[in-house]
Design a protein around this motif. Structure first.
Motif, PDB file in Angstrom:
ATOM      1  N   PRO A  50       0.805  -1.221   0.000  1.00 16.33           N
ATOM      2  CA  PRO A  50       0.000   0.000   0.000  1.00 16.33           C
ATOM      3  C   PRO A  50       0.843   1.278   0.000  1.00 16.33           C
ATOM      4  CG  PRO A  50       0.219  -0.806   2.229  1.00 16.33           C
ATOM      5  CD  PRO A  50       1.026  -1.717   1.362  1.00 16.33           C
ATOM      6  N   PHE A  51       2.146   1.165  -0.252  1.00 12.26           N
ATOM      7  CA  PHE A  51       3.017   2.331  -0.161  1.00 12.26           C
ATOM      8  C   PHE A  51       2.765   3.279  -1.331  1.00 12.26           C
ATOM      9  CE2 PHE A  51       6.952   4.706  -0.691  1.00 12.26           C
ATOM     10  CZ  PHE A  51       7.192   5.128   0.600  1.00 12.26           C
ATOM     11  N   ARG A  52       2.387   4.527  -0.980  1.00 10.08           N
ATOM     12  CA  ARG A  52       2.150   5.554  -2.000  1.00 10.08           C
ATOM     13  C   ARG A  52       2.704   6.867  -1.477  1.00 10.08           C
ATOM     14  NH1 ARG A  52      -3.304   8.567  -3.734  1.00 10.08           N
ATOM     15  NH2 ARG A  52      -2.677   9.295  -5.809  1.00 10.08           N
ATOM     16  N   PRO A  53       3.947   7.201  -1.820  1.00 12.62           N
ATOM     17  CA  PRO A  53       4.558   8.410  -1.258  1.00 12.62           C
ATOM     18  C   PRO A  53       3.888   9.667  -1.781  1.00 12.62           C
ATOM     19  CG  PRO A  53       5.952   7.481  -2.973  1.00 12.62           C
ATOM     20  CD  PRO A  53       4.844   6.494  -2.749  1.00 12.62           C
ATOM     21  N   PRO A  54       3.880  10.735  -0.997  1.00 13.97           N
ATOM     22  CA  PRO A  54       3.296  11.996  -1.458  1.00 13.97           C
ATOM     23  C   PRO A  54       4.070  12.555  -2.640  1.00 13.97           C
ATOM     24  CG  PRO A  54       3.661  12.007   0.920  1.00 13.97           C
ATOM     25  CD  PRO A  54       4.395  10.834   0.378  1.00 13.97           C
ATOM     26  N   PRO A  55       3.415  13.346  -3.472  1.00 17.90           N
ATOM     27  CA  PRO A  55       4.138  13.995  -4.571  1.00 17.90           C
ATOM     28  C   PRO A  55       5.122  15.007  -4.009  1.00 17.90           C
ATOM     29  CG  PRO A  55       1.937  14.924  -4.338  1.00 17.90           C
ATOM     30  CD  PRO A  55       2.016  13.749  -3.404  1.00 17.90           C
ATOM     31  N   GLY A  56       6.129  15.339  -4.789  1.00 18.16           N
ATOM     32  CA  GLY A  56       7.094  16.331  -4.331  1.00 18.16           C
ATOM     33  C   GLY A  56       8.380  16.257  -5.107  1.00 18.16           C
ATOM     34  N   THR A  99       6.054  16.405  -0.406  1.00 14.68           N
ATOM     35  CA  THR A  99       7.401  16.261   0.128  1.00 14.68           C
ATOM     36  C   THR A  99       8.339  17.272  -0.514  1.00 14.68           C
ATOM     37  OG1 THR A  99       7.940  14.566  -1.508  1.00 14.68           O
ATOM     38  CG2 THR A  99       7.130  13.814   0.635  1.00 14.68           C
ATOM     39  N   THR A 100       9.382  17.598   0.228  1.00 14.01           N
ATOM     40  CA  THR A 100      10.427  18.491  -0.244  1.00 14.01           C
ATOM     41  C   THR A 100      11.719  18.056   0.440  1.00 14.01           C
ATOM     42  OG1 THR A 100      11.139  20.817  -0.375  1.00 14.01           O
ATOM     43  CG2 THR A 100       9.919  20.163   1.592  1.00 14.01           C
ATOM     44  N   SER A 101      12.796  18.762   0.178  1.00 11.91           N
ATOM     45  CA  SER A 101      14.056  18.489   0.855  1.00 11.91           C
ATOM     46  C   SER A 101      14.611  19.811   1.360  1.00 11.91           C
ATOM     47  CB  SER A 101      15.060  17.821  -0.096  1.00 11.91           C
ATOM     48  OG  SER A 101      16.298  17.592   0.575  1.00 11.91           O
ATOM     49  N   ILE A 102      14.497  20.017   2.667  1.00  6.82           N
ATOM     50  CA  ILE A 102      14.992  21.252   3.279  1.00  6.82           C
ATOM     51  C   ILE A 102      15.816  20.897   4.512  1.00  6.82           C
ATOM     52  CG2 ILE A 102      13.174  22.783   2.415  1.00  6.82           C
ATOM     53  CD1 ILE A 102      11.681  22.406   5.025  1.00  6.82           C
ATOM     54  N   PRO A 143      14.781  14.811   3.847  1.00 10.60           N
ATOM     55  CA  PRO A 143      13.505  14.633   3.140  1.00 10.60           C
ATOM     56  C   PRO A 143      12.369  14.968   4.096  1.00 10.60           C
ATOM     57  CG  PRO A 143      14.438  12.504   3.755  1.00 10.60           C
ATOM     58  CD  PRO A 143      15.470  13.537   4.089  1.00 10.60           C
ATOM     59  N   THR A 144      11.490  15.851   3.663  1.00 12.97           N
ATOM     60  CA  THR A 144      10.516  16.441   4.588  1.00 12.97           C
ATOM     61  C   THR A 144       9.127  16.454   3.971  1.00 12.97           C
ATOM     62  OG1 THR A 144      12.259  17.876   5.456  1.00 12.97           O
ATOM     63  CG2 THR A 144       9.993  18.492   5.957  1.00 12.97           C
ATOM     64  N   ALA A 145       8.139  16.078   4.762  1.00 11.63           N
ATOM     65  CA  ALA A 145       6.738  16.169   4.336  1.00 11.63           C
ATOM     66  C   ALA A 145       6.090  17.381   4.992  1.00 11.63           C
ATOM     67  CB  ALA A 145       5.982  14.900   4.712  1.00 11.63           C
ATOM     68  N   ILE A 146       5.210  18.030   4.267  1.00  9.86           N
ATOM     69  CA  ILE A 146       4.460  19.167   4.796  1.00  9.86           C
ATOM     70  C   ILE A 146       2.978  18.866   4.661  1.00  9.86           C
ATOM     71  CG2 ILE A 146       3.879  21.600   4.460  1.00  9.86           C
ATOM     72  CD1 ILE A 146       6.763  22.118   3.709  1.00  9.86           C
ATOM     73  N   LEU A 147       2.282  18.907   5.801  1.00 13.90           N
ATOM     74  CA  LEU A 147       0.838  18.686   5.845  1.00 13.90           C
ATOM     75  C   LEU A 147       0.171  20.052   5.930  1.00 13.90           C
ATOM     76  CD1 LEU A 147       2.112  15.972   6.685  1.00 13.90           C
ATOM     77  CD2 LEU A 147       0.265  15.690   8.347  1.00 13.90           C
ATOM     78  N   TYR A 148      -0.629  20.385   4.924  1.00 13.68           N
ATOM     79  CA  TYR A 148      -1.168  21.742   4.842  1.00 13.68           C
ATOM     80  C   TYR A 148      -2.510  21.856   5.545  1.00 13.68           C
ATOM     81  CZ  TYR A 148      -2.656  26.219   3.021  1.00 13.68           C
ATOM     82  OH  TYR A 148      -3.087  27.519   2.919  1.00 13.68           O
ATOM     83  N   GLY A 149      -2.746  23.041   6.122  1.00 16.62           N
ATOM     84  CA  GLY A 149      -4.063  23.390   6.632  1.00 16.62           C
ATOM     85  C   GLY A 149      -4.269  23.043   8.098  1.00 16.62           C
TER      86      GLY A 149
END
Length: 490
Positions: free
Chosen positions: A41-47, A86-89, A93-99
């Motif tokens: 079921p692995f589905r990484p976030p876009p980024g 996801t981004t890289s800062i 490797p970093t995920a950002i959850l919005y809202g």
């Protein structure tokens, strides 16, 4: 800008690593774009991981410094059509959850799915002697803070410390009809209060001694993780060594005072720390006590200084808001005897002034955001966030979002009347178990300051359009010079 040139030089010397890095990036991007190759079921976030070595740091730090961190997030949210990406800062490797829903999920799963995490720059600056993360023992330190930051404890500090410190500051440095730099003088006040409560020191020279290394530490906290001469991190590390040496001297003196019966074991946070034990039942090492003190001093100094500076800025720019604050503060003053110090009961009467402060924090959050580390893989928004990933939340994303705040650029203290903003949309103090433990402390420090300044002065900005930068706390680049006008002028 010299750290960017240094960074470019280091890139040139790292060419041999590029093939490996490009291979890794290609593989990572390929899996992101073709999740079926990984298998359910692995589905990484876009980024995107951005540039080799650099990641997306340049854009992130540029937008952070210019106060447009929300733009960094919104651009990617729109690009990927997702409220998690996801981004890289900061080298991770970093995920950002919005809202607000992202904030709620994150804060509600503290120590279940995520735990506090500090960027490498912060770990190095506030390093502890035994090589553990600075967050490992801080749970114990946090448990000590309510004894000093509760309403009962704050009552004592308001009367005997905060009110006296600001009065001395005003009398010594805020000259009627003269010009002052708000940021510097607000810093002297906040650091003076912190010295007394954290260290038990009322030595005026201690403020100057602590302020000098704090300047470099502040600018290096969120910086490129490169320890090379001339970089912000390198300067911060050198400053941290000076600060540690200074605090070790204070610790040694305090131990002698405790032994001589001049200071009790629970009189201030330093004396309490000297008797605290780690998970092995052993007393904290002195260098570790210094590391915790350095973090607490910074937390009680630079963010509050930033908040006070922008309270002064907005009150100068918005005379109708200033008049309402003045009216409220004069009512408090008239309820007191002459020369009577403020009390916690007086602080609770300053409801409009606190609404103004909260609106300042909404528009210009003193702490833009922090990080968490994923300790157990979880699914959010249909995507899988793997163990080990970092999570970054920032206050700008929701606090300037029209979904939660109508006309978000407008200064409107009434937003905090009644029930206030929607849950998890206003998060300058974080949330959940990791919510800042010093909220009431900051409230008292700020409102004592506002009361004493507003009941004495009006002021005008000497640079009306002064540029603001964030590094990592918002600040006017010239320190917000103002001219003071005492009320008895007219």
């Amino acid at each position: 800008m010299e750290h960017w040139f240094t960074f470019a030089f280091l890139l040139g010397s790292a060419v041999s690593l590029l093939v490996i890095i490009f291979t890794f990036l290609f593989r990572h991007q390929f899996y992101q774009q073709n999740p079926s190759t990984v298998g359910p079921p692995f589905r990484p976030p876009p980024g995107s991981n951005g540039w080799p070595l650099i990641g997306e740091n340049l854009d992130y730090l540029h937008k952070l410094r210019s106060g447009n961190l929300r733009e960094f997030v919104v651009e990617r949210m729109k690009k990927y059509g997702s409220k998690v990406f996801t981004t890289s800062i900061i080298g991770q490797p970093t995920a950002i959850l919005y809202g607000a829903e992202g904030n709620k999920f994150l804060f509600s799963n503290e120590n279940k799915l995520v735990k506090v995490w500090y960027p490498g720059s912060i770990e190095k600056i506030f390093a502890k002697s035994h090589g553990k993360s600075i967050g490992d023992d801080f749970v114990k330190v946090r448990k000590m803070l309510p004894a000093f930051f509760s309403s009962t404890a704050l009552q004592k500090f308001i009367e005997g410390t905060m009110d006296n410190v600001i009065k001395l500051e005003l009398e010594g440095h805020w000259k009627p009809n003269g010009s002052v730099l708000v940021r510097d003088l607000a810093g002297r006040y906040t650091l003076g209060v912190a010295c007394r409560i954290l260290l038990g020191s009322d030595d005026p020279s201690m403020v100057e001694k602590l302020a000098e290394p704090e300047k470099d530490i502040a600018t290096g906290i969120i910086s490129m993780p490169i320890d090379f001469p001339g970089t912000a991190l390198n300067r911060a590390l050198k400053a941290a060594k000076r600060l540690t040496a200074l605090l070790l001297g204070v610790i040694e003196k305090t131990k002698i005072d405790i032994a001589d019966g001049k200071v009790s074991k629970t009189e201030n946070i330093l004396s309490k720390l000297l008797h605290a034990k780690d998970e092995n039942g052993e007393l904290f090492k002195e260098v570790d006590v210094a590391a915790h003190l350095a973090g607490l001093i910074h937390g009680g100094y630079d963010p509050i200084r930033s908040g006070l500076t922008f309270v002064m800025k907005y009150l100068a720019e918005l005379p109708e808001i200033y008049e309402q604050v003045l009216r409220e503060q004069m009512e408090v003053k008239r309820s007191k005897q002459e020369n009577e110090t403020l009390r916690w009961e007086d602080i609770k009467k300053m409801k409009y002034s606190w609404n103004v402060t909260q609106e300042v924090f909404r528009l210009m959050p003193p702490v833009p955001g922090t990080f968490r580390e994923v300790i157990k893989e979880f699914t959010y928004g249909g995507y899988t966030i793997p163990k080990g990933y970092k999570i970054h939340w920032n206050a700008y994303s929701t606090q300037l979002d029209p979904e939660y705040f109508s006309e978000p650029e407008k200064f409107d203290p009434s937003r905090f009347d009644g029930k206030g903003p929607p849950p998890f949309s206003y998060v300058p103090y974080g949330g959940g178990p990791r919510m800042c433990p010093g909220i009431d402390y900051a409230k008292a420090v700020i409102l004592v300051f506002i009361h004493n300044v507003v009941t004495r002065y009006r002021w005008e900005l000497l640079i009306p359009d002064e540029k603001v930068v964030v590094d990592p706390h918002p600040r006017p680049i010239e320190g917000l010079p103002i001219r003071l006008h005492p009320h008895d002028e007219s």
